[in-house]
Design a protein around this motif. Structure first.
Motif, short mmCIF file in Angstrom:
data_model
loop_
_atom_site.label_atom_id
_atom_site.label_comp_id
_atom_site.label_asym_id
_atom_site.label_seq_id
_atom_site.Cartn_x
_atom_site.Cartn_y
_atom_site.Cartn_z
N ASP A 68 -29.97 9.30 -4.39
CA ASP A 68 -30.94 9.09 -3.32
C ASP A 68 -30.85 7.70 -2.69
N LEU A 69 -29.63 7.30 -2.33
CA LEU A 69 -29.43 5.98 -1.71
C LEU A 69 -29.97 5.97 -0.29
N LYS A 70 -30.67 4.88 0.05
CA LYS A 70 -31.19 4.72 1.41
C LYS A 70 -30.98 3.29 1.86
N LYS A 71 -30.65 3.14 3.15
CA LYS A 71 -30.48 1.82 3.74
C LYS A 71 -30.85 1.88 5.21
N ARG A 72 -31.74 0.99 5.63
CA ARG A 72 -32.21 0.96 7.02
C ARG A 72 -31.90 -0.41 7.63
N TYR A 73 -31.47 -0.39 8.89
CA TYR A 73 -31.31 -1.60 9.68
C TYR A 73 -32.23 -1.49 10.89
N VAL A 108 -28.28 5.01 5.95
CA VAL A 108 -28.04 5.89 4.81
C VAL A 108 -29.38 6.51 4.44
N ASP A 109 -29.38 7.83 4.32
CA ASP A 109 -30.66 8.54 4.20
C ASP A 109 -30.63 9.57 3.07
N GLY A 110 -30.77 9.05 1.84
CA GLY A 110 -30.86 9.95 0.69
C GLY A 110 -29.53 10.46 0.17
N VAL A 111 -28.49 9.62 0.15
CA VAL A 111 -27.16 10.03 -0.30
C VAL A 111 -27.10 10.06 -1.82
N PRO A 132 -28.99 -1.42 -1.74
CA PRO A 132 -29.72 -0.31 -1.10
C PRO A 132 -31.20 -0.64 -1.03
N ASP A 133 -31.88 -0.08 -0.03
CA ASP A 133 -33.34 -0.22 0.04
C ASP A 133 -34.00 0.61 -1.05
N GLU A 134 -33.41 1.76 -1.32
CA GLU A 134 -33.91 2.66 -2.36
C GLU A 134 -32.74 3.34 -3.03
N GLY A 135 -33.00 3.89 -4.23
CA GLY A 135 -31.98 4.66 -4.92
C GLY A 135 -31.34 3.90 -6.07
N GLY A 155 -26.38 9.57 8.28
CA GLY A 155 -26.79 8.99 7.01
C GLY A 155 -26.96 9.97 5.87
N LYS A 156 -26.69 11.25 6.11
CA LYS A 156 -26.88 12.28 5.08
C LYS A 156 -25.55 12.94 4.72
N VAL A 157 -25.45 13.40 3.48
CA VAL A 157 -24.31 14.21 3.08
C VAL A 157 -24.61 15.66 3.45
N LEU A 158 -23.76 16.23 4.31
CA LEU A 158 -23.96 17.59 4.79
C LEU A 158 -23.31 18.64 3.89
#
Length: 309
Positions: A13-18, A24-27, A60-63, A211-214
């Motif tokens: 659940d990696l997240k990174k925002r600029y 990156v949104d929940g990888v 990462p911001d989260e994860g 930012g997501k894994v499809l």
């Protein structure tokens, strides 16, 4: 009892925002030791940011992220000798030759000059050993960057678009090198825009966008899941489009499209066997090509066809 081998990389659940951009949104990824793994996606999909988080270059911001069971952030000195990194854009010290550059990187890990020079040979730069690094062409600089990331024989290698800017011969030679270092037991993770590269090299790939894994899986399995039509092409003029439609209808061969551009007659079908039988019976197999779906078709279906800047 032998202890289970830890995954080379485990990300949750990696997240990174600029600012307002969620790069990156929940990888979540699990990459096994010894695996050749590709991360694919259009421009702005979050590939490079994800790779930088995995490398421990960016927080990462989260994860949660583990390399060989260890956290790479904050900078973990225990991991540094075990990983090698080739960044998308690299710059070298001015006034150092190619040989001096690779030897400098080798010295950081107490690797001998002789071993460093061997890596120049492996990436095809021996004849440019005396050239100043800033004078190398784009493709040559890319190869030097990769050599610098591999000179200390890391267990885990990160490559961000390693063949960008290389001519076809250099690209193929580099594929051979990457296959070799993977066969030697190293885990390789790369991003690439070349779908043929991912199909040939990677055991598994993840397709990213926004930012997501499809989707994740072996390239061949992802292609099979697409269940796309097969395109059968022969030389134009061997049989007319109307005639081929009648013959195929009479033989109950299902086709979804018939195209004749004056060079090739192309038939799209999900059942190529009967189509090939009908063409063979008419002696219309000259210039035969049978093309199924590719990883590029999977990529376009998942990410769309609009131009990204």
């Amino acid at each position: 009892m032998t202890a289970a081998i830890k995954a080379a990389i485990k990300a949750e659940d990696l997240k990174k925002r600029y600012g307002h951009i969620q790069a990156v949104d929940g990888v979540s990824l699990t990459i096994e030791t010894g695996e050749f793994y590709g991360i694919l996606g259009p421009n702005g999909a979050g590939k490079t940011t994800t790779l930088e988080i995995l490398e421990g270059v960016r927080e990462p911001d989260e994860g949660r992220i583990e390399l060989f069971g260890l956290s790479p952030w904050p900078r973990n000195t225990k991991l540094l000798p075990r990983i090698g990194v080739q960044f998308q854009a690299s710059s070298f010290y001015e006034r150092l030759t190619t040989r001096e550059t690779i030897r400098l990187f080798a010295s950081f890990y107490r690797i001998s000059a002789r071993e460093a020079d061997m890596w120049l040979e492996r990436v095809g730069l021996s004849e440019f050993a005396g050239v100043h690094a800033e004078k190398l062409s784009g493709g040559q600089a890319q190869r030097l960057s990769i050599a610098c990331g591999l000179v200390h024989n890391p267990e885990l290698v990160f490559l961000d678009e390693p063949t960008a800017g290389l001519d076809p011969q250099s690209r193929r030679n580099l594929w051979d090198l990457l296959r070799d270092i993977n066969r030697e037991g190293r885990t390789v993770v790369l991003t690439t825009h070349y779908m043929d590269e991912a199909e040939i090299l990677c055991d598994r790939v993840s397709v990213m966008d926004h930012g997501k894994v499809l989707r994740t899986g072996p390239p061949a399995a992802l292609v099979r899941e697409l269940d796309d039509t097969v395109r059968v092409s022969v030389e134009s003029g061997l049989v007319s489009t109307d005639a081929v439609r009648e013959l195929l209808a009479a033989g109950n061969a299902e086709i979804s499209a018939v195209e004749d551009d004056g060079v090739s007659l192309t038939l799209s079908t999900r059942v190529p066997g009967p189509v090939l039988s009908v063409l063979a019976a008419q002696g219309a197999l000259r210039g035969l090509q049978v093309r199924g779906a590719t990883l590029e078709d999977v990529f376009l279906q998942l990410t769309g066809r609009e131009l990204r800047t």
